[in-house]
Every structure is written in C-alpha cells, then in structure tokens.
Design an enzyme around this catalytic site. Structure first.
Site, short mmCIF file in Angstrom:
data_model
loop_
_atom_site.label_atom_id
_atom_site.label_comp_id
_atom_site.label_asym_id
_atom_site.label_seq_id
_atom_site.Cartn_x
_atom_site.Cartn_y
_atom_site.Cartn_z
N GLU A 1 1.00 -1.15 0.05
CA GLU A 1 -0.04 0.01 -0.05
C GLU A 1 0.65 1.05 0.15
O GLU A 1 0.47 2.49 -0.64
CB GLU A 1 -1.02 0.02 1.25
N HIS B 1 -0.05 -1.15 -10.05
CA HIS B 1 -0.16 -2.56 -10.10
C HIS B 1 0.88 -3.00 -11.02
O HIS B 1 1.08 -2.30 -11.98
CB HIS B 1 -1.31 -3.32 -9.95
#
Length: 230
Positions: free
Chosen positions: A163, A172
C-alpha cells in the site's frame, strides 16, 4: 487487487485495492524473455515533491495484543522503500494534533462496501488531503509479520509495503507474482522483499539511494526473518 474509484462528498478520488489471490488486477505486462518483462504500465502521473513525508498510524487492530509489533510493522514497511530512494525521507509523527501527509487507519468492513476480499487500499499522490492515506480492512485477523501468517491471517508488514507503494504513486505490476506491487496476495506464500521491478519503478520516480549491498542485505534479512519483532 484492482483500480477503483471511491467518492467523497466533494469530488472523486482514485485508490488501489489489495485483495486476496483470485481478485485479479488490470495491469498489462508482456514477457520479453525468461528473465525480463517489458513494462507496459500506465503510471500514475503525480509524485511527491522531494523532501520529508510525514506519516502516522492512527488506530490499531485488536487482533494482535502487542501495540509495539504493530508499530514496528509500519516502521519496517516504510524502511523497505526508504532504503531504495534518495529524494524522500519518511518521518513518523506520534502526536494526534499535527497534520501528516499519510494517515494509516484500520477501518471496518462497511468502509470497504462489505467486500471481505479486500485487504486494504491506498490513495495515490496529487489528490489533495487524502493523498497517500492507507485504509486497512479490520475484518481480517491481522498479524504483524509473515512468521504468524496463514490463510486467514494476513501479515501487516507485507500489505503495508504494497500500500505504501501506491501511496508513493506506483500502480499494480503483474509482470511477476513476486512483485510487492502484484495485484493480489496469496496468503499461502510469504513475501517480504521488494522485487527488482518494484525497485526500478520507485527509483525512476525518486532517485536511487547509494547504499552498500551489505547494508541492503542486512535489513532485507531482518525483514525476512522478522528480526524487528523479537
């Protein structure tokens, strides 16, 4: 993990969610050879300005008795990135009065629209006051490190490393499931290190810190063994 939008009363904000294995992501990658994959990620356009970035853990989970261990998980997660970059310096704030750049909080399942499969989400930089904030799904039974991890108990350290990557501006990356920024997490496997792809991408944003490999290896071994939680 997938990219999604959440909405405040004033305007939309973009975050990234980490889910358990099976909740796939949307990021593309193509294999060039057996060892390297081409980066085909539409990177988030905003980064933090060089300087000090402050953060604070605003709440704790009741799943793990030791507050010290929870605090250590946060410290070690930030350190994993700090060791690799030169343009930012992370500073922890303990008092509840001062404003900080990144707020980390445990939230109930309702905050995640009732989706148990979501472990946490974080907001990219460049979005006002919510930039960099991390919300952790307290519906899960959290442990501080993968030494205690199982299929029902995710490790706080690993999830925070992921995170924080989003909080720093990384999307991602599905070129390798060993990437800390991989779109989902397999709770049957441990992952406590940054992959070379993670390191390349974060250094493209914030520069490379010139530390000896001996220092990097020392802290990597501590992170893998859980030496910070002894």
């Amino acid at each position: 993990m997938r990219v999604g939008r959440r909405f405040s009363k004033k305007q939309s904000r973009v975050n990234c969610e980490l889910g358990v294995f099976g909740h796939g992501g949307l990021i593309r990658g193509c294999i060039l050879d057996e060892k390297k994959a081409e980066l085909m990620i539409d990177e988030w356009p905003h980064s933090w300005k060089p300087g000090v970035i402050t953060y604070r853990l605003n709440s704790y989970t009741n799943d793990w008795k030791s507050i010290h261990d929870q605090n250590r998980a946060v410290t070690v997660a930030f350190r994993a990135w700090q060791l690799r970059i030169k343009d930012l310096r992370f500073k922890r704030v303990y008092n509840t009065i001062d404003d900080v750049d990144m707020n980390i909080t445990f939230e109930d399942l309702e905050h995640f629209d009732g989706r148990k499969g979501v472990l946490a989400h974080a907001y990219f930089p460049g979005q006002g006051e919510i930039s960099g904030d991390i919300h952790i799904n307290d519906e899960w039974n959290w442990v501080p490190h993968s030494n205690w991890q199982d299929l029902a108990r995710p490790p706080l350290l690993t999830v925070l490393m992921h995170e924080i990557g989003h909080s720093l501006g990384l999307r991602h990356d599905n070129r390798s499931n060993n990437c800390i920024m991989y779109p989902s997490m397999n709770l049957g496997k441990t992952k406590n290190t940054l992959h070379e792809y993670d390191i390349e991408r974060i250094q493209d944003r914030y520069g490379k810190r010139n530390l000896s490999q001996r220092v990097l290896d020392y802290f990597m071994r501590r992170r893998i063994r859980g030496g910070d939680f002894d």
